[in-house]
Scaffold this motif. Structure first.
Motif, short mmCIF file in Angstrom:
data_model
loop_
_atom_site.label_atom_id
_atom_site.label_comp_id
_atom_site.label_asym_id
_atom_site.label_seq_id
_atom_site.Cartn_x
_atom_site.Cartn_y
_atom_site.Cartn_z
N LEU A 114 -22.12 50.25 43.19
CA LEU A 114 -21.27 51.18 42.25
C LEU A 114 -21.30 50.46 40.76
CD1 LEU A 114 -19.24 53.19 41.53
CD2 LEU A 114 -17.24 51.72 42.34
N ALA A 115 -21.31 49.20 40.75
CA ALA A 115 -21.24 48.55 39.45
C ALA A 115 -22.66 48.93 38.89
CB ALA A 115 -21.24 47.15 39.58
N ARG A 116 -23.83 49.05 39.54
CA ARG A 116 -24.96 49.24 39.11
C ARG A 116 -24.93 50.75 38.34
NH1 ARG A 116 -29.11 52.02 39.83
NH2 ARG A 116 -28.19 53.19 41.67
N ARG A 117 -24.37 51.67 39.23
CA ARG A 117 -24.58 53.07 38.60
C ARG A 117 -23.55 52.98 37.53
NH1 ARG A 117 -22.86 54.51 43.95
NH2 ARG A 117 -21.14 55.59 42.83
N LEU A 118 -22.54 52.21 37.40
CA LEU A 118 -21.71 52.27 36.12
C LEU A 118 -22.12 51.51 35.06
CD1 LEU A 118 -18.31 51.80 37.86
CD2 LEU A 118 -19.03 53.98 37.12
N MET A 119 -23.23 50.81 35.34
CA MET A 119 -23.85 49.80 34.46
C MET A 119 -22.71 48.74 33.84
SD MET A 119 -26.71 51.88 32.45
CE MET A 119 -28.18 52.66 33.35
N VAL A 120 -21.97 48.20 34.73
CA VAL A 120 -20.68 47.29 34.46
C VAL A 120 -21.11 45.95 35.26
CG1 VAL A 120 -18.53 46.97 34.45
CG2 VAL A 120 -19.11 49.08 34.00
N PRO A 121 -21.21 44.91 34.55
CA PRO A 121 -21.29 43.48 35.17
C PRO A 121 -20.03 43.28 36.10
CG PRO A 121 -20.73 43.18 32.83
CD PRO A 121 -20.81 44.56 32.84
N ILE A 122 -20.28 42.38 36.85
CA ILE A 122 -19.23 41.74 37.79
C ILE A 122 -18.86 40.38 37.53
CG2 ILE A 122 -18.55 41.13 40.07
CD1 ILE A 122 -20.06 43.52 41.09
N ILE A 123 -17.52 40.24 37.32
CA ILE A 123 -17.03 38.81 37.33
C ILE A 123 -16.33 38.42 38.61
CG2 ILE A 123 -15.34 37.23 36.44
CD1 ILE A 123 -15.33 38.88 33.80
N ALA A 124 -17.01 37.46 39.36
CA ALA A 124 -16.93 37.13 40.75
C ALA A 124 -15.99 35.77 40.93
CB ALA A 124 -18.04 37.16 41.66
N ASP A 125 -14.82 36.03 41.11
CA ASP A 125 -13.80 34.75 41.39
C ASP A 125 -14.06 34.35 42.88
OD1 ASP A 125 -11.81 32.94 41.68
OD2 ASP A 125 -10.20 34.24 41.08
N GLU A 126 -14.81 33.05 42.96
CA GLU A 126 -15.21 32.54 44.19
C GLU A 126 -14.66 31.12 44.30
OE1 GLU A 126 -19.33 33.38 44.95
OE2 GLU A 126 -19.03 35.33 45.08
N ILE A 127 -13.49 30.86 43.79
CA ILE A 127 -12.94 29.43 43.97
C ILE A 127 -12.76 29.32 45.44
CG2 ILE A 127 -10.60 30.32 43.74
CD1 ILE A 127 -12.11 26.98 42.49
N TYR A 128 -12.49 30.12 46.39
CA TYR A 128 -12.45 30.12 47.83
C TYR A 128 -13.86 30.16 48.40
CZ TYR A 128 -7.34 30.05 46.29
OH TYR A 128 -6.22 29.73 45.86
N ALA A 129 -14.73 30.21 47.83
CA ALA A 129 -16.14 30.41 48.56
C ALA A 129 -16.22 29.47 49.70
CB ALA A 129 -17.04 30.00 47.59
N HIS A 130 -16.82 30.08 50.92
CA HIS A 130 -16.79 29.44 52.20
C HIS A 130 -15.60 28.89 52.86
CE1 HIS A 130 -21.09 29.39 51.14
NE2 HIS A 130 -20.84 28.78 49.92
#
Length: 513
Positions: free
Chosen positions: A299-315
């Protein structure tokens, strides 16, 4: 005699006494009289769904339970420690010291005055409780894994920090983006589809600053940003501060808190600068599947909008789903990942985070976003250099047993809370948490005739049972509460007992026939 209030349960609770009154009008007393009007002027009308006004209701509820300026004073909480130092001075004491105070034309930055972190606003407004019983306060409000002392950093982390300090090698400034050797380790640790280098990494003062810089780098005039609801409130705080219009997409509680993709698409337009997602989720404890993340990326690709991914809880996942980094889909859409050592390595006080630019096609570089990030980190000196020096030890030397033990502790806490909360009338949880440190709990407010909303619920619960939770309004979701299950199990068990007792006292009784 210390002031006290009577809770709904009938129990009297006393609070710290106010400062002694002066015979002359004091700055303290004047500020007290003006405080309600001053708070009113601080409000930011742009916050969605009345969040600002309802959180001020919570602040007012807390003020009803204690002196508005006790001991260390809400003057300090409102950022003016100098005023707190002089609050005992009378106006007469300042005669002849440079003219009338009212003649000074100093003005604060309105954007700064209007900026509010709802979590800190709630936590800093809580009064010190003095009760007549032997109950201790149990805070289930903050996601601080170090707060109770039962979760410790990895073996060798403290020694590595001491060695870094004692070596005297790291007493000076680091590169504005962070120590090169640490950025290299972070880059290698997070290389997924394509190789990233130290130049793609910026070390920050915690993950919060990483999020702030990502938003600031993209905040063009007249733009908007798409934020989750419920969501971590600093997303909106920083976005509003930088002049972005905040548009909120819903997370669906009956679908494991997945994003409402149809609604998300409808909110975007040509002025949308980013979509922020949080996975594993705060405040919901959700963990998104590969399929759902792929749909978001497409969806972000179609909208041509970047993503900010909050992954402070990664894993930090302990349910049936595995953690999938958002950068897995960076070949579809550019990703700015915000992360850090606070949660997984249990050292939030060390204040070290990072931004990782996953942009294999050079889209962000073309838009000068990478240049903007570089300029922003050059404005200030980064986090502690000795702490930066410990990053390679944390990422490369931490044992698998450490991670497993941490996840087991979180899993047991999550299961205990989920099972106990299901038994409490008036509360419900749509799904069990699968990651992070939190569970969202729905309050059926119609069953609590004495309580108007989640703000009343949280205030009364703390007053009567000394259990602190955060109202869902702080996250944009009214009549929910967020509970952190990071406390030791015996604390969680006792807290659940108290919450159950509280609900039993206040829930409506079924009519008798």
């Amino acid at each position: 005699m210390a002031p006290s209030i009577q809770c709904l349960s009938g129990e009297l609770i006393s609070f710290a006494p106010p400062p002694p009154q002066s015979s002359s009008p004091s700055i303290h007393s004047i500020l007290r009289r003006q405080s309600s009007g001053w708070v009113e002027k601080r409000r930011n009308p742009s916050l969605h769904d009345g969040m600002d006004s309802t959180l001020h209701q919570f602040h007012d509820l807390m003020e009803e339970r204690h002196d508005p300026l006790p001991d260390n004073g809400s003057i300090i909480m409102n950022g003016s420690s100098r005023l707190a130092e002089i609050q005992g001075k009378t106006l007469n004491d300042w005669n002849g010291c440079g003219g009338d105070v009212a003649e000074w034309k100093i003005r604060a930055n309105p954007a700064a005055v209007n900026s509010r972190n709802p979590i800190r606003d709630v936590m800093d407004s809580l009064p010190p409780l003095v009760t007549k019983n032997e109950k201790r306060e149990i805070s289930l409000a903050q996601g601080d894994p170090a707060a109770f002392g039962h979760l410790l950093p990895p073996d060798g982390a403290i020694e590595a920090l001491m060695n870094a300090a004692e070596s005297c090698v790291f007493n000076g400034y680091a590169h504005s983006a962070g120590l090169l050797q640490s950025r290299r380790v972070i880059a290698n640790y997070h290389s997924i589809n394509s190789k990233i280098s130290a130049d793609d990494v910026y070390i920050t003062v915690g993950c919060s600053q990483a999020i702030q810089l990502c938003i600031e780098a993209l905040a063009c005039p007249g733009s908007n940003i798409l934020l989750p609801r419920p969501g971590f409130p600093i997303y909106e705080m920083f976005s509003s501060y930088y002049g972005l219009q905040c548009r909120h997409y819903d997370l669906l509680p009956d679908h494991d808190w997945e994003i409402d993709l149809e609604q998300l698409e409808s909110l975007a337009d040509s002025n949308t600068v980013a979509i922020i997602i949080c996975n594993p989720g705060n405040p919901c404890g959700s963990v998104y599947s590969y399929e759902h993340l792929s749909q978001i990326a497409e969806l972000a690709r179609r909208l041509m909008v970047p993503i900010i991914a909050d992954e402070i809880y990664a894993h930090m996942v302990f349910g049936t789903r595995k953690f999938v980094p958002m950068a897995t889909f960076s070949w579809k859409v550019p990703i700015l990942v915000a992360g850090g050592i606070s949660k997984r390595w249990l050292v939030p006080g060390w204040r070290l985070g990072w931004i990782i630019v996953h942009d294999p096609r050079g889209i962000l570089a073309q838009g000068r976003v990478v240049e903007a990030l570089t300029r922003l980190v050059q404005m200030t000196i980064g986090t502690s250099t000795p702490v930066q020096a410990v990053v390679p030890d944390l990422l490369l030397q931490t044992s698998s047993e450490f991670y497993q033990q941490t996840l087991l502790t979180l899993k047991l806490g999550a299961e205990l809370c989920f099972e106990r909360l299901k038994e409490i009338r008036g509360l419900s949880c749509p799904s069990a948490p699968e990651g992070a440190l939190f569970i969202m709990v729905k309050v059926d407010i119609l069953q609590f005739v004495e309580l108007r909303n989640d703000l009343d619920f949280a205030a009364a619960l703390r007053c009567e049972e000394l259990v602190t939770v955060l109202p869902g309004t702080a996250f944009g979701l009214k009549n929910w509460i967020r509970i952190a299950f990071v406390a030791p199990l015996f604390h969680l068990q006792e807290a659940m007992d108290r919450i159950q007792n509280f609900c039993q006292r206040h829930v409506c009784k079924k009519p008798q026939y």
